[in-house]
Design a protein around this motif. Sequence first.
Motif, short mmCIF file in Angstrom:
data_model
loop_
_atom_site.label_atom_id
_atom_site.label_comp_id
_atom_site.label_asym_id
_atom_site.label_seq_id
_atom_site.Cartn_x
_atom_site.Cartn_y
_atom_site.Cartn_z
N HIS A 22 0.82 -1.12 -0.06
CA HIS A 22 0.00 -0.22 0.11
C HIS A 22 0.81 1.36 0.06
CE1 HIS A 22 -3.28 -2.81 1.03
NE2 HIS A 22 -2.43 -3.18 2.21
N ARG A 23 0.99 1.93 -1.24
CA ARG A 23 2.06 2.97 -1.32
C ARG A 23 1.66 4.11 -0.45
NH1 ARG A 23 2.52 3.20 -7.76
NH2 ARG A 23 0.32 2.90 -7.47
N LEU A 24 0.56 4.29 -0.60
CA LEU A 24 -0.02 5.55 0.25
C LEU A 24 0.08 5.60 1.78
CD1 LEU A 24 -2.89 7.13 -2.03
CD2 LEU A 24 -0.64 7.91 -1.64
N PRO A 75 8.03 4.56 -2.26
CA PRO A 75 6.22 4.69 -2.70
C PRO A 75 6.25 5.92 -3.47
CG PRO A 75 6.51 4.62 -0.19
CD PRO A 75 7.78 4.38 -0.82
N ILE A 76 6.83 7.17 -2.81
CA ILE A 76 6.76 8.11 -3.82
C ILE A 76 7.13 8.14 -5.17
CG2 ILE A 76 7.30 10.75 -3.92
CD1 ILE A 76 7.08 10.73 -0.84
N GLN A 77 8.48 7.49 -5.54
CA GLN A 77 8.85 7.36 -6.75
C GLN A 77 8.13 6.40 -7.52
OE1 GLN A 77 11.60 9.13 -8.07
NE2 GLN A 77 11.83 10.36 -6.54
N ASN A 83 2.21 7.09 -12.45
CA ASN A 83 1.09 7.80 -12.77
C ASN A 83 1.37 9.23 -13.57
OD1 ASN A 83 -0.76 6.45 -11.06
ND2 ASN A 83 -0.34 7.23 -9.24
N THR A 84 2.70 9.36 -13.96
CA THR A 84 3.08 10.51 -14.65
C THR A 84 3.14 9.89 -16.13
OG1 THR A 84 4.31 11.55 -13.04
CG2 THR A 84 4.84 12.18 -15.04
N VAL A 92 9.05 16.32 -14.71
CA VAL A 92 8.31 16.19 -13.59
C VAL A 92 9.54 15.93 -12.26
CG1 VAL A 92 6.78 15.20 -11.98
CG2 VAL A 92 5.99 15.68 -14.34
N ILE A 93 10.19 14.93 -12.59
CA ILE A 93 11.08 14.40 -11.51
C ILE A 93 12.35 15.49 -11.51
CG2 ILE A 93 12.90 12.74 -10.94
CD1 ILE A 93 10.87 10.71 -11.82
#
Length: 160
Positions: A22-24, A75-77, A83-84, A92-93
């Motif tokens: 669960h990333r979030l 998880p943020i990466q 999603n990008t 973006v990165i």
Amino acid sequence: MFAVGFLVASLAHALPVFQIKHRLATTRTALIIISCLFIGPAVPLYFAFSVTPAIVFFAGFALLSGFFIIRVNIPIQLYLQTNTEPSYLGRVIGVLESLAMGITPFGFIVFGLLSEWMPVASLYTICMLCLLTITLFSMYRIRHDIAAEKANVSAKAESA
């Protein structure tokens, strides 16, 4: 010890126990822990530490900080990369990394200026409370996304 924490986290995430399902939710938990760890440098100022316990304390603090920084970054990466739009991913990165690198010196300057006017222990405590408040507020706002992600992962696990 930060580097050791990074290394331990990187190796631990290869194990099934530390796999991010669960990333979030993982990001939320790790950010809350990092927010609470932020009081670490002030603990020896609040309590009388001799040299050896202070060194052990700071080594443990740095190890845990390094571990949980990686626990947040992975998880943020993953989220950004999945999603990008691929044609925008580099931009973006790049923008996010530039902001992170650019704001660090600004934070050092502000912290240095504030440390001239107030005790450092109080400054760390205020920063920890502000960071924890921002984290809890942000995670409250995405609580539905976290629940949906957990339900989605559970549904995929049941169908498999």
